[in-house]
Design a protein around this motif. Structure first.
Motif, PDB file in Angstrom:
ATOM      1  N   LYS A 183       0.854  -1.185   0.000  1.00  0.00           N
ATOM      2  CA  LYS A 183       0.000   0.000   0.000  1.00  0.00           C
ATOM      3  C   LYS A 183       0.885   1.229   0.000  1.00  0.00           C
ATOM      4  O   LYS A 183       1.736   1.396   0.867  1.00  0.00           O
ATOM      5  CB  LYS A 183      -0.891   0.009   1.249  1.00  0.00           C
ATOM      6  CG  LYS A 183      -1.752   1.255   1.376  1.00  0.00           C
ATOM      7  CD  LYS A 183      -2.833   1.287   0.326  1.00  0.00           C
ATOM      8  CE  LYS A 183      -3.585   2.613   0.351  1.00  0.00           C
ATOM      9  NZ  LYS A 183      -4.550   2.692  -0.752  1.00  0.00           N
TER      10      LYS A 183
ATOM     11  N   TYR B 241       0.968   5.546  -0.488  1.00  0.00           N
ATOM     12  CA  TYR B 241       0.287   6.837  -0.624  1.00  0.00           C
ATOM     13  C   TYR B 241       1.282   7.768  -1.294  1.00  0.00           C
ATOM     14  O   TYR B 241       2.213   8.231  -0.632  1.00  0.00           O
ATOM     15  CB  TYR B 241      -0.101   7.399   0.739  1.00  0.00           C
ATOM     16  CG  TYR B 241      -0.999   6.498   1.557  1.00  0.00           C
ATOM     17  CD1 TYR B 241      -2.382   6.521   1.368  1.00  0.00           C
ATOM     18  CD2 TYR B 241      -0.478   5.644   2.518  1.00  0.00           C
ATOM     19  CE1 TYR B 241      -3.203   5.710   2.114  1.00  0.00           C
ATOM     20  CE2 TYR B 241      -1.306   4.835   3.272  1.00  0.00           C
ATOM     21  CZ  TYR B 241      -2.666   4.870   3.064  1.00  0.00           C
ATOM     22  OH  TYR B 241      -3.482   4.067   3.806  1.00  0.00           O
TER      23      TYR B 241
ATOM     24  N   ALA C  98       3.375   2.533   2.910  1.00  0.00           N
ATOM     25  CA  ALA C  98       2.806   2.187   4.214  1.00  0.00           C
ATOM     26  C   ALA C  98       2.994   0.708   4.517  1.00  0.00           C
ATOM     27  O   ALA C  98       3.324   0.333   5.635  1.00  0.00           O
ATOM     28  CB  ALA C  98       1.329   2.550   4.256  1.00  0.00           C
TER      29      ALA C  98
ATOM     30  N   GLY D 288       2.526   0.336   9.814  1.00  0.00           N
ATOM     31  CA  GLY D 288       1.673  -0.227   8.775  1.00  0.00           C
ATOM     32  C   GLY D 288       0.668  -1.237   9.287  1.00  0.00           C
ATOM     33  O   GLY D 288      -0.078  -1.822   8.519  1.00  0.00           O
TER      34      GLY D 288
ATOM     35  N   THR E  66      -2.064  -0.840  11.203  1.00  0.00           N
ATOM     36  CA  THR E  66      -3.458  -0.423  11.041  1.00  0.00           C
ATOM     37  C   THR E  66      -3.855  -0.389   9.569  1.00  0.00           C
ATOM     38  O   THR E  66      -4.968  -0.786   9.208  1.00  0.00           O
ATOM     39  CB  THR E  66      -3.680   0.948  11.710  1.00  0.00           C
ATOM     40  OG1 THR E  66      -3.421   0.799  13.101  1.00  0.00           O
ATOM     41  CG2 THR E  66      -5.105   1.414  11.545  1.00  0.00           C
ATOM     42  N   THR E  67      -2.931   0.039   8.717  1.00  0.00           N
ATOM     43  CA  THR E  67      -3.206   0.038   7.277  1.00  0.00           C
ATOM     44  C   THR E  67      -3.520  -1.377   6.805  1.00  0.00           C
ATOM     45  O   THR E  67      -4.451  -1.597   6.030  1.00  0.00           O
ATOM     46  CB  THR E  67      -1.999   0.589   6.506  1.00  0.00           C
ATOM     47  OG1 THR E  67      -1.662   1.857   7.058  1.00  0.00           O
ATOM     48  CG2 THR E  67      -2.300   0.738   5.031  1.00  0.00           C
ATOM     49  N   THR E  68      -2.749  -2.348   7.294  1.00  0.00           N
ATOM     50  CA  THR E  68      -2.987  -3.743   6.928  1.00  0.00           C
ATOM     51  C   THR E  68      -4.397  -4.165   7.331  1.00  0.00           C
ATOM     52  O   THR E  68      -5.140  -4.769   6.545  1.00  0.00           O
ATOM     53  CB  THR E  68      -1.955  -4.648   7.642  1.00  0.00           C
ATOM     54  OG1 THR E  68      -0.657  -4.175   7.315  1.00  0.00           O
ATOM     55  CG2 THR E  68      -2.105  -6.086   7.221  1.00  0.00           C
TER      56      THR E  68
ATOM     57  N   ARG F 294      -6.949  -2.226   7.880  1.00  0.00           N
ATOM     58  CA  ARG F 294      -7.959  -1.495   7.109  1.00  0.00           C
ATOM     59  C   ARG F 294      -8.084  -2.050   5.697  1.00  0.00           C
ATOM     60  O   ARG F 294      -9.156  -1.999   5.103  1.00  0.00           O
ATOM     61  CB  ARG F 294      -7.625  -0.001   7.083  1.00  0.00           C
ATOM     62  CG  ARG F 294      -7.831   0.677   8.439  1.00  0.00           C
ATOM     63  CD  ARG F 294      -7.362   2.118   8.435  1.00  0.00           C
ATOM     64  NE  ARG F 294      -8.146   2.937   7.532  1.00  0.00           N
ATOM     65  CZ  ARG F 294      -9.255   3.576   7.881  1.00  0.00           C
ATOM     66  NH1 ARG F 294      -9.679   3.514   9.107  1.00  0.00           N
ATOM     67  NH2 ARG F 294      -9.914   4.294   6.998  1.00  0.00           N
ATOM     68  N   MET F 295      -7.003  -2.581   5.161  1.00  0.00           N
ATOM     69  CA  MET F 295      -7.091  -3.212   3.839  1.00  0.00           C
ATOM     70  C   MET F 295      -7.937  -4.473   3.927  1.00  0.00           C
ATOM     71  O   MET F 295      -8.733  -4.760   3.043  1.00  0.00           O
ATOM     72  CB  MET F 295      -5.697  -3.535   3.305  1.00  0.00           C
ATOM     73  CG  MET F 295      -4.975  -2.330   2.761  1.00  0.00           C
ATOM     74  SD  MET F 295      -3.529  -2.767   1.778  1.00  0.00           S
ATOM     75  CE  MET F 295      -2.346  -3.184   3.022  1.00  0.00           C
TER      76      MET F 295
ATOM     77  N   GLU G 202      -9.303   0.478   2.904  1.00  0.00           N
ATOM     78  CA  GLU G 202      -8.223   0.948   2.034  1.00  0.00           C
ATOM     79  C   GLU G 202      -8.065  -0.102   0.946  1.00  0.00           C
ATOM     80  O   GLU G 202      -8.236  -1.288   1.217  1.00  0.00           O
ATOM     81  CB  GLU G 202      -6.889   1.033   2.788  1.00  0.00           C
ATOM     82  CG  GLU G 202      -6.910   1.811   4.071  1.00  0.00           C
ATOM     83  CD  GLU G 202      -6.695   3.296   3.843  1.00  0.00           C
ATOM     84  OE1 GLU G 202      -6.453   3.685   2.673  1.00  0.00           O
ATOM     85  OE2 GLU G 202      -6.786   4.045   4.823  1.00  0.00           O
TER      86      GLU G 202
END
Lengths: 364, 277
Positions: free
Chosen positions: A14, A16, A21, A44, A46-48, A50-51, A56
């Motif tokens: 991911k 940006y 991220a 990363g 939380t990004t994981t 959210r994916m 995301e």
């Protein structure tokens, strides 16, 4: 992909703009396991999550849920409910209406909705607050509402984004028990994101440690604690002493490593075969070193260090020391073990440990 | 605060200050109210005697009724349109990041800062160019332009108190974007939406200058009042003034109550809306 994998991250990244991220992320999450993703903020994790939740979209790679690619599936069409760090309860709805929300959105008919909401209110022991506004609940009660709201659809997986971070220490421990029991009883997969080692290690079957968007290590808590793979993991766990140097001698089972703090005998690690001249880093956890006024006997590694300070941690104390070349050393000892050792700042003590308790970092 | 830390002099000075401020604002309105019940034709002391003849005169004047009708039609339509547009603008600001957003927000909040005479003239010039002047909808168009920023400011204030995860949480629980809007964003903003409806209606109800420029023969009540003043001095103006004042105050107070009451439930009390800009 194995039979048991519920979620598969296949080379997921991911980005940006130019900021990365998450990168090169490969992970299988098994059916019914409690998986914790741990790392410091911005790693990363939380990004994981959210994916996986569908909030995301991955820039690269594929995410599969129960064998189906879900990259382009909007979050409302997945059944991947999330418990938010802020809980994100709907403030204008009562407890019951909050729990009912996802059933209402999915068009479940009224009688069925009531039955299921009642069951979950009961299960989370919040029936008596059912008609109260969520703003008038305590932290622990709100936590239970958030769990009931996410679990009422009986999803195969529950995502948790640091849900306990707002609670005080005592309540945190209680909620950890609630979560562990709940996960065991339901038998569904929990993916729990946290920066707290104690939360991850006390609840999870497996822990993923992330740093700068990459996985540093995956394993069960004991493995990670006793056999960290990289220097980052060892530092992150914070209880180990780290020595970096060069292999000066390999003699069958014994490996000798020269470091700025001295030469030490180290147990070999099958995951990292070493020969003379190789760079190597090994760790010794703080609770496995001995402190003494006397130089150690044969068969021990030893070094002399001066005391920097003592940190009182309830039943034990952490002694901070400094060896040659300003190398930091930590020793965690019970007060009994310390006895009448002079630990005034600046005092010299011998630090020793057996070669068997060392661990060579295979990832360094 | 404990009492012994307070200066009594300052306390009294502040009380006096508030009293004077209110007297300054409300004395003319109170005078107009009192004289509306005075039997005399000219406002002078001592009062001539209690009477409702001026109220009867107003009630029997078809011109007043026509003005009131125009004002009400315009007020209701304006409040609905302006609130809808204001909500959209505030939500756009809340939800999206895009190039030139600061400029967009500044532009959206601009109309109330333009002197009304200029705005009125510009509106007249523009609307007559496109053949939309001199009708009730001209007033509506002009007032929507004036009122939408108020609605936007009120809704924006409310949205700023919303946990940004709230909407995402709704999606995550199975709500599409439209459903989340209907079941989460709008209910969360409901007090602000009602407040915006009342405030914009009050602004439109009171507004004179722009309406005077664009209304043509379809005069609203404030424009009618000016007509009366130019023609003759009549206590009927006091009557209408009292009525308009009571109507707008009711709307504004309703809006305040809504914003204060519900705002406190979730996070904190909303700021008074009068200085929302």
């Amino acid at each position: 992909m194995t039979e048991q994998a519920l979620v598969v991250f296949d080379g997921v990244a991911k980005r940006y703009g130019s900021f990365v991220a998450v990168e090169d992320f490969n992970l299988e999450i098994r059916k019914g396991e409690f998986l914790a993703i741990m790392g410091s903020s911005g790693c990363g994790k939380t990004t994981t999550l959210r994916m996986l939740a569908g909030l995301e979209a991955p820039s690269e790679g594929e995410i599969r849920l129960a064998g189906k690619r879900i990259n382009d599936l909007p979050t409302w069409q997945r059944d991947t409910p999330m418990v938010w760090q802020s809980l994100a309860l709907f403030p204008f709805l009562t407890v019951r209406e909050n729990v009912e929300f996802s059933l209402r959105m999915r068009g479940v008919e009224k009688a069925e909705r009531l039955r299921r909401v009642d069951r979950w209110l009961e299960r989370m022991q919040i029936t008596e607050f059912a008609d109260r506004n969520v703003a008038h609940l305590s932290g622990g009660q709100r936590q239970r509402v958030a769990l009931a709201r996410s679990l009422v659809t009986e999803p195969p997986i529950l995502l948790l984004d640091e849900p306990l971070s707002a609670l005080d220490a005592h309540l945190k421990v209680r909620m950890q028990t609630v979560l562990s029991n709940l996960q065991r009883e339901l038998g569904i997969t929990f993916v729990y994101v946290t920066h707290s080692q104690s939360e991850a290690f006390s609840m999870a079957d497996r822990v993923v440690i992330m740093s700068r968007g990459r996985i540093e290590q995956i394993g069960n808590p004991q493995e990670i604690y006793r056999a960290p793979r990289t220097k980052f993991v060892a530092e992150f766990l914070g209880s180990s002493n780290i020595f970096a140097g060069k292999v000066s001698n390999v003699n069958g089972e014994a490996i000798r490593i020269s470091t700025p703090a001295g030469d030490f005998d180290v147990a070999p690690n099958t995951a990292k075969p070493l020969s003379k001249g190789d760079k190597a880093t090994f760790v010794v956890s703080g609770d496995r070193v001995h402190l003494s006024n006397q130089p150690p006997s044969d068969g021990y590694n030893g070094l002399q260090a001066s005391v920097v300070g003592e940190e009182f941690v309830g039943a034990t104390a952490i002694i901070h020391l400094e060896g040659a070349e300003r190398i930091e050393i930590k020793a965690q000892k019970s007060h009994d073990e310390l006895g009448d050792l002079n630990l005034a700042p600046g005092a010299k003590v011998w630090v020793s440990w057996r070669p068997e308790v060392t661990h060579i970092l295979p990832g360094e | 605060m404990s009492d012994f830390n307070r200066s009594r002099l300052i306390d009294w000075a502040l009380r006096l200050y508030i009293l004077l401020a209110f007297a300054f604002i409300f004395a003319p309105i109170a005078a107009s109210f009192v004289f509306s019940f005075n039997v005399d034709r000219f406002p002078s002391l001592p009062l001539g005697g209690f009477s409702t003849i001026w109220y009867e005169a107003v009630a029997n004047d078809p011109l007043v009724w026509e003005g009131l009708r125009n004002t009400l039609i315009a007020g209701v339509i304006v409040s609905v349109l302006a609130t809808a547009i204001g909500f959209g603008a505030a939500y756009t600001d809340f939800r999206y990041k895009f190039f030139g957003k600061t400029f967009y927000v500044a532009l959206a909040l601009l109309p109330p800062t333009i002197p009304v005479v200029i705005l009125g003239l510009a509106m007249l010039a523009f609307l007559s160019n496109v053949n939309l002047s001199g009708a009730i909808y001209s007033v509506i168009i002009a007032h929507v332009v004036m009122c939408a920023p108020f609605a936007m400011a009120i809704v924006r204030l409310r949205l700023s108190q919303m946990d940004p995860s709230l909407e995402a949480a709704a999606w995550n629980l199975g709500a599409s974007e439209w459903m989340a809007m209907r079941h989460v964003v709008v209910p969360f903003c409901r007090p602000a939406i009602f407040a915006a409806l009342f405030i914009t209606m009050a602004v439109s109800f009171d507004e004179f200058a722009v309406a005077w420029f664009v209304s043509g023969l379809n005069e609203t009540l404030p424009v009618k009042v000016l007509g009366f003043l130019q023609g003759q001095v009549s206590p009927r103006i006091n009557v209408i003034g009292t009525f308009v004042f009571l109507a707008s105050m009711t709307l504004v107070i309703l809006a305040q109550i809504l914003l204060m009451k519900r705002g406190g439930a979730s996070t904190k009390t909303a700021e008074p809306v009068g200085d929302g800009l």
